[in-house]
Design an enzyme around this catalytic site. Structure first.
Site, PDB file in Angstrom:
ATOM      1  N   HIS A   1      -7.828  -1.385   5.428  1.00  0.00           N
ATOM      2  CA  HIS A   1      -6.968  -0.496   6.226  1.00  0.00           C
ATOM      3  C   HIS A   1      -7.175   1.050   5.709  1.00  0.00           C
ATOM      4  O   HIS A   1      -6.107   1.495   5.631  1.00  0.00           O
ATOM      5  CB  HIS A   1      -5.458  -0.815   5.785  1.00  0.00           C
ATOM      6  CG  HIS A   1      -4.350  -0.089   6.727  1.00  0.00           C
ATOM      7  ND1 HIS A   1      -4.403  -0.153   7.724  1.00  0.00           N
ATOM      8  CD2 HIS A   1      -3.494   0.565   5.958  1.00  0.00           C
ATOM      9  CE1 HIS A   1      -3.334   0.765   8.127  1.00  0.00           C
ATOM     10  NE2 HIS A   1      -2.705   1.154   6.995  1.00  0.00           N
TER      11      HIS A   1
ATOM     12  N   ASP B   1       5.635   4.801   5.151  1.00  0.00           N
ATOM     13  CA  ASP B   1       6.593   3.761   5.714  1.00  0.00           C
ATOM     14  C   ASP B   1       6.816   2.574   4.983  1.00  0.00           C
ATOM     15  O   ASP B   1       7.844   1.794   5.259  1.00  0.00           O
ATOM     16  CB  ASP B   1       6.072   3.481   7.294  1.00  0.00           C
ATOM     17  CG  ASP B   1       4.931   2.833   7.328  1.00  0.00           C
ATOM     18  OD1 ASP B   1       3.795   3.359   6.442  1.00  0.00           O
ATOM     19  OD2 ASP B   1       4.602   2.023   8.040  1.00  0.00           O
ATOM     20  N   HIS B   2       5.951   2.441   3.878  1.00  0.00           N
ATOM     21  CA  HIS B   2       6.288   1.347   2.956  1.00  0.00           C
ATOM     22  C   HIS B   2       6.662   1.714   1.744  1.00  0.00           C
ATOM     23  O   HIS B   2       7.078   0.606   0.864  1.00  0.00           O
ATOM     24  CB  HIS B   2       4.740   0.561   2.797  1.00  0.00           C
ATOM     25  CG  HIS B   2       4.147   0.144   3.994  1.00  0.00           C
ATOM     26  ND1 HIS B   2       4.375  -1.366   4.390  1.00  0.00           N
ATOM     27  CD2 HIS B   2       3.631   0.651   5.072  1.00  0.00           C
ATOM     28  CE1 HIS B   2       3.729  -1.536   5.533  1.00  0.00           C
ATOM     29  NE2 HIS B   2       3.506  -0.294   6.104  1.00  0.00           N
TER      30      HIS B   2
ATOM     31  N   HIS C   1       0.897  -1.283   0.023  1.00  0.00           N
ATOM     32  CA  HIS C   1      -0.044  -0.018  -0.005  1.00  0.00           C
ATOM     33  C   HIS C   1       0.869   1.240  -0.094  1.00  0.00           C
ATOM     34  O   HIS C   1       2.097   1.277   0.164  1.00  0.00           O
ATOM     35  CB  HIS C   1      -0.828  -0.025   1.161  1.00  0.00           C
ATOM     36  CG  HIS C   1      -0.334  -0.033   2.622  1.00  0.00           C
ATOM     37  ND1 HIS C   1       0.502  -1.096   2.973  1.00  0.00           N
ATOM     38  CD2 HIS C   1      -0.491   1.290   3.623  1.00  0.00           C
ATOM     39  CE1 HIS C   1       0.836  -0.629   4.284  1.00  0.00           C
ATOM     40  NE2 HIS C   1       0.174   0.507   4.395  1.00  0.00           N
TER      41      HIS C   1
ATOM     42  N   ASP D   1      -0.780  -3.830   5.846  1.00  0.00           N
ATOM     43  CA  ASP D   1      -1.424  -3.279   7.003  1.00  0.00           C
ATOM     44  C   ASP D   1      -2.921  -3.499   7.018  1.00  0.00           C
ATOM     45  O   ASP D   1      -3.369  -3.413   5.812  1.00  0.00           O
ATOM     46  CB  ASP D   1      -0.958  -1.779   6.986  1.00  0.00           C
ATOM     47  CG  ASP D   1       0.299  -1.487   7.560  1.00  0.00           C
ATOM     48  OD1 ASP D   1       1.159  -2.340   7.471  1.00  0.00           O
ATOM     49  OD2 ASP D   1       0.572  -0.308   7.643  1.00  0.00           O
TER      50      ASP D   1
END
Length: 305
Positions: free
Chosen positions: A141, A67-68, A63, A211
């Site tokens: 999410h 942070d990804h 996604h 997530d």
């Protein structure tokens, strides 16, 4: 096959843990590395491993939270100078990842010396990559977040050496022909190779989740998996915070493992509030009270599958 964790912290990095990224080594099937998510400073983490950017052939994004993906532009440009020249790269992820990459490269006036193919999807998708079957399904999410179920190719059964010797065939190059082909000729006769092999071994299943809070598609992705890689942002207390922020609590993941017969859980994306000592203490406590096979992963942890 191997999974190497390059970042295991949720949301923000800590002094000990980077943001999200996982390297999947496809050996012995293919001499390739796949990345799942590319959090900030992933390329720095890679420098402390034996991974070469030129071997990275596919990048899967779960996604578009920062942070990804914030490490992706730097990794792509560095790949031009670290063995990636003329080696194509495929990036797979939710709709929007192409715009993110294009914008970052255009504004920074970065030129790559290899071809990039970006495959986006809105809801779900299925792919076949060098014999691996990959199924992606949406999770729950707040924004589109997906999980990937990777099924490795079946492993051919071992040659029945005694049966081949009974034909008069001694060990040598001919055995490779039997192993590699559906039929083989020997002494003016044609034989079915399968009659001289043991049973195939089913390819292992690895499920890697973005997530999510609990949802039905998790069951489909995780069913009978050999390994799941799952976020456990919250590893203690009740699950009210997890639910409020569309994340998973450790008890949610334990229930998933039990309900769909997961053999092993590797838990990542732990809240940045936890220091390593805290995580180890909770893990020891949980292992004393549950039969689940699991491990809270830390940066640079490597697991053979």
């Amino acid at each position: 096959m191997e999974l190497t964790f390059l970042g295991t912290s949720a949301g923000l990095p800590t002094k000990e843990r980077n943001t999200q990224s996982i390297a999947f080594n496809c050996l012995p099937y293919e001499n390739q590395i796949w990345l799942f998510d590319v959090g900030e400073a992933t390329q720095h983490r890679i420098l402390h491993t034996g991974i070469k950017l030129g071997k990275v052939s596919h990048i899967f994004i779960t996604h578009l939270h920062g942070d990804h993906i914030f490490g992706l532009p730097g990794l792509l440009t560095s790949r031009s100078f670290q063995g990636g020249k003329d080696k194509p790269l495929t990036i797979i992820g939710p709709k929007g990842i192409a715009k993110f990459i294009q914008t970052a490269l255009e504004i920074s006036q970065s030129n790559l010396n290899y071809q990039i193919t970006v495959k986006e999807f809105n809801t779900e998708t299925e792919l076949n990559v060098d014999g691996f079957h990959i199924q992606a399904l949406p999770l729950k999410h707040g924004i589109l977040s997906v999980g990937y179920r990777i099924t490795a190719p079946d492993i051919e059964g071992k040659l029945d050496v005694e049966k081949l010797k009974a034909l008069g065939m001694e060990p040598g190059p001919k055995y490779q022909e039997v192993k590699a082909n559906e039929t083989f000729d020997y002494n003016n006769q044609t034989y079915q190779s399968k009659d001289f092999k043991g049973p195939k071994k089913k390819g292992k299943v690895i499920s890697i989740f973005g997530d999510t809070m609990p949802c039905q598609n998790e069951w489909i992705l995780a069913k009978d998996a050999d390994v799941i890689v799952h976020e456990t942002t919250y590893i203690e207390g009740d699950n009210s915070l997890a639910s409020a922020h569309f994340h998973s609590h450790i008890e949610d993941v334990f229930k998933l493992m039990k309900d769909v017969n997961v053999k092993q859980g590797l838990f990542t994306h732990l809240s940045n509030r936890y220091e390593i000592e805290d995580i180890q203490e909770v893990e020891q406590s949980l292992k004393a009270s549950t039969d689940h096979q699991f491990h809270f992963v830390n940066d640079y942890d490597c697991f053979q599958i």
